[in-house]
Design an enzyme around this catalytic site. Structure first.
Site, PDB file in Angstrom:
ATOM      1  N   TYR A 145      45.173  83.628  26.270  1.00  0.00           N
ATOM      2  CA  TYR A 145      46.491  83.579  26.899  1.00  0.00           C
ATOM      3  C   TYR A 145      47.047  84.992  27.115  1.00  0.00           C
ATOM      4  CZ  TYR A 145      51.202  81.834  27.909  1.00  0.00           C
ATOM      5  OH  TYR A 145      52.400  81.541  28.512  1.00  0.00           O
ATOM      6  N   VAL A 188      59.505  74.453  17.952  1.00  0.00           N
ATOM      7  CA  VAL A 188      60.753  73.688  18.107  1.00  0.00           C
ATOM      8  C   VAL A 188      60.447  72.195  18.240  1.00  0.00           C
ATOM      9  CG1 VAL A 188      62.776  73.315  19.558  1.00  0.00           C
ATOM     10  CG2 VAL A 188      62.013  75.644  19.090  1.00  0.00           C
ATOM     11  N   GLN A 274      57.021  89.269  14.560  1.00  0.00           N
ATOM     12  CA  GLN A 274      58.401  89.326  15.054  1.00  0.00           C
ATOM     13  C   GLN A 274      58.394  89.300  16.570  1.00  0.00           C
ATOM     14  OE1 GLN A 274      60.019  93.088  13.795  1.00  0.00           O
ATOM     15  NE2 GLN A 274      58.394  94.256  14.741  1.00  0.00           N
TER      16      GLN A 274
END
Ligand code: UDP
Length: 312
Positions: A145, A188, A274
Site C-alpha cells: 500500500y 474505528v 504516531q
C-alpha cells in the site's frame, strides 16, 4: 461536469459520488467491488446522473464522451487487506493510476489522486508536513500500500511535468464514518462493532500508538474545496486531534454504553507509532479546517452501525 470516480462504491468513493451529485455533476463510478459495496450505491443507480461501470481499473478503460475530472480513489485500504490483496493493491496504485492518467490525458481532464498518509510510513517527525519524505519499509507487509501510493504520486507528478496534466494530490489521514465495511478491520469500525456486540475490544500492542481521526463529511468538504484551487499538491487532509488507540477504545466503550472489556493483542509489523497531519497548507489555500469532533463523529458512526447491524 462529468466526473469519473474510481473506487466510487468504496467508503470514501460513495460519499464523494453523493456530494458531487448534489452539486449537479454527472458521475461515472468505476469499481470492481473487491472491497467496494453494491449496497453503498444501490439508491444511486436510480439517479439518471449516475452511471456505474463495473471494471478493474488496472486494465485500460475506454469511454466515449467528455470527461472533466478523473478522480482515482480505488484501492483496498485497510491493513487487513494488505496480506490478502497485496498484488491487487500494488496494481491499482501503479497500473490503475497509469490508466487513469491516460484517460485524463486523452480527455484533457483534470486528475485527482487519493494518496495516503501511509506515504510517510512510520514517521520520525510529528506532525507530518507535506515536505516530509517519510520512513517506509519497502518490503514489509504494509509496503504494497505505502509504496504503491508513493509510486502513484510519482506517476501523477511525471504526467503533470511531462504532459502538463492539471493535477491534485491529497494525502488522506485516518478517516471514518458511515459506509465503512463492518468487517474491514480498521480500528474505528472494529471497536464500534465489538462494543455493540459486547465482545472484547482488541487493542494491538499497548494501545499507545496514536492516530488522528477525521469524520468523513469534513474530509469530503476538503476534497471539494481543493478541486477549485489551482495547486498540484501534495496536500494533507485529516484532523490534528491526535488520540492514542487506548483513548479511542475508552471513548467507544463510553459512547456505546457497552460492558465490553479491552483485550491486548500483539502489535502488527511496521505499525506506525504516531500519525498527525500538519494541516497548515490546506488552511492557507482554502480556509479548510475539520469541524466534527471525535465524539460527535463517533456518535454518528455508532448510530449508523447500530442500524446496519440491526441492533437497537
Ligand atoms: N488497531 C487496534 N485494534 C484493532 C484494529 C487496529 O489496536 O482492532 C490499531 C492498529 O494497530 C493501528 C491503529 O489501530 O495502530 C489504526 O489501525 P487501522 O487499521 O485503523 O489503520 P492504520 O492507521 O494503521 O492504517
Amino acid at each position: 461536469m462529468n466526473i469519473l470516480i474510481t473506487g466510487g462504491a468504496g467508503f470514501l468513493g460513495t460519499h464523494l459520488c453523493r456530494r458531487l451529485l448534489k452539486e449537479k455533476n454527472r458521475i461515472i463510478c468505476v469499481d470492481n467491488f473487491i472491497t467496494g459495496s453494491r449496497g453503498n450505491i444501490k439508491d444511486l443507480l436510480k439517479n439518471p446522473n449516475f452511471r456505474l461501470i463495473e471494471h478493474d481499473i488496472t486494465r485500460p478503460l475506454y469511454i466515449g464522451g467528455k470527461i472533466d475530472w478523473v478522480m482515482h480513489f480505488a484501492s483496498p485500504a485497510s491493513p487487513k487487506d494488505f496480506p490478502k490483496y497485496p498484488i491487487e493493491i500494488i496494481k491499482v496504485g501503479t497500473l490503475g493510476t497509469h490508466n487513469c492518467l491516460g484517460i485524463a490525458k486523452a480527455k484533457k481532464a483534470k486528475f485527482f489522486l487519493a494518496s495516503s498518509s501511509e506515504v510517510y510510513g512510520d514517521p520520525k517527525i510529528s506532525p507530518q508536513p507535506e515536505e516530509y519524505c517519510g520512513n517506509v519499509n519497502p518490503i514489509g507487509e504494509r509496503s504494497c500500500y505505502d509504496e504503491s501510493k508513493r509510486a502513484a504520486e510519482a506517476m501523477t507528478f511525471a504526467y503533470h511535468r511531462q504532459h502538463k496534466i492539471d493535477i491534485r494530490v491529497i494525502r488522506i489521514f485516518n478517516s471514518y464514518g458511515p459506509n465503512m465495511r463492518w468487517d474491514d478491520g480498521r480500528v474505528v469500525s472494529n471497536f464500534i462493532v465489538q462494543a455493540l456486540k459486547g465482545g472484547d475490544l482488541t487493542i494491538y500492542g499497548r494501545g499507545l500508538q496514536t492516530r488522528s481521526f477525521c469524520y468523513v463529511d469534513d474530509l469530503i468538504e476538503g476534497i471539494v474545496r481543493y478541486m477549485k484551487v489551482d495547486y498540484p499538491g501534495p496536500l494533507n487532509l485529516g484532523t490534528a486531534f491526535e488520540f492514542t488507540i487506548l483513548e479511542l477504545a475508552r471513548k467507544v466503550i463510553a459512547l456505546t454504553g457497552s460492558e465490553s472489556k479491552i483485550k491486548f493483542l500483539p502489535m502488527p509489523a511496521d505499525d506506525p507509532k504516531q500519525r498527525r497531519p500538519d494541516l497548515k497548507k490546506a488552511k492557507k489555500l482554502f480556509g479548510w479546517k475539520p469541524k466534527v469532533s471525535l465524539e460527535q463523529g463517533l456518535k454518528k458512526t455508532i448510530a449508523w452501525f447500530r442500524k446496519e447491524l440491526g441492533l437497537r
